[in-house]
Write a protein that holds these residues in place. Structure first.
Motif, PDB file in Angstrom:
ATOM      1  N   LYS A  86       0.783  -1.234   0.000  1.00 13.95           N
ATOM      2  CA  LYS A  86       0.000   0.000   0.000  1.00 13.95           C
ATOM      3  C   LYS A  86       0.815   1.285   0.000  1.00 13.95           C
ATOM      4  N   VAL A  87       2.069   1.231   0.460  1.00 10.53           N
ATOM      5  CA  VAL A  87       2.850   2.463   0.620  1.00 10.53           C
ATOM      6  C   VAL A  87       3.896   2.568  -0.484  1.00 10.53           C
ATOM      7  N   PRO A  88       3.840   3.629  -1.266  1.00  2.79           N
ATOM      8  CA  PRO A  88       4.873   3.846  -2.294  1.00  2.79           C
ATOM      9  C   PRO A  88       6.092   4.533  -1.667  1.00  2.79           C
ATOM     10  N   PHE A  89       7.015   3.744  -1.161  1.00  2.00           N
ATOM     11  CA  PHE A  89       8.187   4.309  -0.498  1.00  2.00           C
ATOM     12  C   PHE A  89       9.083   5.027  -1.503  1.00  2.00           C
ATOM     13  N   PRO A  90       9.657   6.156  -1.099  1.00  2.00           N
ATOM     14  CA  PRO A  90      10.590   6.854  -1.981  1.00  2.00           C
ATOM     15  C   PRO A  90      11.872   6.036  -2.149  1.00  2.00           C
ATOM     16  N   SER A  91      12.635   6.343  -3.158  1.00  2.00           N
ATOM     17  CA  SER A  91      13.827   5.558  -3.506  1.00  2.00           C
ATOM     18  C   SER A  91      14.908   5.589  -2.431  1.00  2.00           C
ATOM     19  N   ASN A  92      14.868   6.577  -1.541  1.00  3.64           N
ATOM     20  CA  ASN A  92      15.897   6.621  -0.501  1.00  3.64           C
ATOM     21  C   ASN A  92      15.591   5.689   0.677  1.00  3.64           C
ATOM     22  N   VAL A  93      14.433   5.051   0.694  1.00  7.33           N
ATOM     23  CA  VAL A  93      14.106   4.074   1.732  1.00  7.33           C
ATOM     24  C   VAL A  93      14.622   2.722   1.251  1.00  7.33           C
ATOM     25  N   LYS A  94      15.574   2.174   1.981  1.00  6.75           N
ATOM     26  CA  LYS A  94      16.248   0.942   1.566  1.00  6.75           C
ATOM     27  C   LYS A  94      15.704  -0.305   2.244  1.00  6.75           C
ATOM     28  N   SER A  95      15.056  -0.141   3.406  1.00  6.00           N
ATOM     29  CA  SER A  95      14.470  -1.288   4.082  1.00  6.00           C
ATOM     30  C   SER A  95      13.320  -0.814   4.972  1.00  6.00           C
ATOM     31  N   VAL A  96      12.449  -1.768   5.307  1.00  9.76           N
ATOM     32  CA  VAL A  96      11.308  -1.483   6.169  1.00  9.76           C
ATOM     33  C   VAL A  96      11.264  -2.567   7.238  1.00  9.76           C
ATOM     34  N   GLU A  97      10.998  -2.147   8.479  1.00  9.27           N
ATOM     35  CA  GLU A  97      10.918  -3.086   9.593  1.00  9.27           C
ATOM     36  C   GLU A  97       9.610  -2.855  10.346  1.00  9.27           C
ATOM     37  N   ILE A  98       8.932  -3.948  10.690  1.00  7.15           N
ATOM     38  CA  ILE A  98       7.658  -3.890  11.399  1.00  7.15           C
ATOM     39  C   ILE A  98       7.789  -4.717  12.679  1.00  7.15           C
ATOM     40  N   GLY A  99       7.234  -4.185  13.760  1.00 11.31           N
ATOM     41  CA  GLY A  99       7.227  -4.926  15.016  1.00 11.31           C
ATOM     42  C   GLY A  99       5.806  -5.103  15.518  1.00 11.31           C
ATOM     43  N   VAL A 100       5.538  -6.269  16.090  1.00 11.12           N
ATOM     44  CA  VAL A 100       4.257  -6.549  16.725  1.00 11.12           C
ATOM     45  C   VAL A 100       4.544  -6.843  18.186  1.00 11.12           C
ATOM     46  N   TYR A 101       3.913  -6.078  19.045  1.00  7.30           N
ATOM     47  CA  TYR A 101       4.108  -6.196  20.480  1.00  7.30           C
ATOM     48  C   TYR A 101       2.891  -6.885  21.081  1.00  7.30           C
ATOM     49  N   GLU A 102       3.093  -8.073  21.657  1.00  2.00           N
ATOM     50  CA  GLU A 102       1.987  -8.812  22.261  1.00  2.00           C
ATOM     51  C   GLU A 102       1.767  -8.380  23.708  1.00  2.00           C
ATOM     52  N   GLU A 103       2.806  -8.447  24.483  1.00  2.00           N
ATOM     53  CA  GLU A 103       2.772  -8.031  25.873  1.00  2.00           C
ATOM     54  C   GLU A 103       4.215  -7.885  26.336  1.00  2.00           C
ATOM     55  N   LEU A 104       4.401  -7.457  27.567  1.00  2.00           N
ATOM     56  CA  LEU A 104       5.737  -7.208  28.089  1.00  2.00           C
ATOM     57  C   LEU A 104       6.638  -8.417  27.862  1.00  2.00           C
ATOM     58  N   GLY A 105       7.726  -8.192  27.144  1.00  2.00           N
ATOM     59  CA  GLY A 105       8.696  -9.249  26.887  1.00  2.00           C
ATOM     60  C   GLY A 105       8.374 -10.136  25.707  1.00  2.00           C
ATOM     61  N   GLN A 106       7.259  -9.904  25.044  1.00  2.00           N
ATOM     62  CA  GLN A 106       6.894 -10.733  23.902  1.00  2.00           C
ATOM     63  C   GLN A 106       6.579  -9.855  22.706  1.00  2.00           C
ATOM     64  N   SER A 107       7.491  -9.871  21.751  1.00  2.00           N
ATOM     65  CA  SER A 107       7.289  -9.113  20.524  1.00  2.00           C
ATOM     66  C   SER A 107       7.997  -9.842  19.388  1.00  2.00           C
ATOM     67  N   ALA A 108       7.673  -9.455  18.179  1.00  2.00           N
ATOM     68  CA  ALA A 108       8.311 -10.048  17.004  1.00  2.00           C
ATOM     69  C   ALA A 108       8.561  -8.935  15.997  1.00  2.00           C
ATOM     70  N   TRP A 109       9.682  -9.037  15.329  1.00  2.00           N
ATOM     71  CA  TRP A 109      10.077  -8.041  14.329  1.00  2.00           C
ATOM     72  C   TRP A 109      10.419  -8.743  13.041  1.00  2.00           C
ATOM     73  N   VAL A 110      10.067  -8.099  11.936  1.00  2.00           N
ATOM     74  CA  VAL A 110      10.418  -8.616  10.614  1.00  2.00           C
ATOM     75  C   VAL A 110      10.816  -7.421   9.750  1.00  2.00           C
ATOM     76  N   SER A 111      11.782  -7.638   8.894  1.00  2.00           N
ATOM     77  CA  SER A 111      12.220  -6.544   8.019  1.00  2.00           C
ATOM     78  C   SER A 111      12.370  -7.061   6.594  1.00  2.00           C
ATOM     79  N   ARG A 112      12.344  -6.147   5.669  1.00  2.23           N
ATOM     80  CA  ARG A 112      12.511  -6.496   4.267  1.00  2.23           C
ATOM     81  C   ARG A 112      13.428  -5.464   3.626  1.00  2.23           C
TER      82      ARG A 112
END
Length: 95
Positions: free
Chosen positions: A64-90
């Motif tokens: 959905k997001v047309p990132f500009p050419s200067n954006v080289k990577s994107v990282e997303i995090g999901v926080y479930e609760e204290l001490g439990q999260s997951a991150w993924v990047s592309r």
């Protein structure tokens, strides 16, 4: 907003059988669950874990997001609760 206040179900799960109709019927083991169709989002995922949810959200953002050419990577995090999260990047590579 697309996912908020919905029941998120993994559409590729090997651990449950899903039937879509006017309702969504899930069978897993000897249990059966029924949800109104409008309350359910079926994810392109094998599990409804934070890791899989992070990957699905990252795919949605990249679609959905047309990132500009200067954006080289994107990282997303999901926080479930204290001490439990997951991150993924592309890596968006050279664009």
């Amino acid at each position: 907003d697309d996912l908020d206040h919905h029941i998120l179900l993994p559409g590729n799960s090997r651990h449950m059988d899903m039937q879509l109709g006017e309702e969504v019927v899930i069978r897993t083991g000897d249990k059966r669950y029924v949800f109104p169709l409008e309350d359910v989002i079926v994810l392109d995922a094998e599990e409804s874990s934070a890791e899989e949810l992070a990957r699905v959200i990252l795919d949605m953002v990249l679609e959905k997001v047309p990132f500009p050419s200067n954006v080289k990577s994107v990282e997303i995090g999901v926080y479930e609760e204290l001490g439990q999260s997951a991150w993924v990047s592309r890596d968006l590579g050279c664009r």
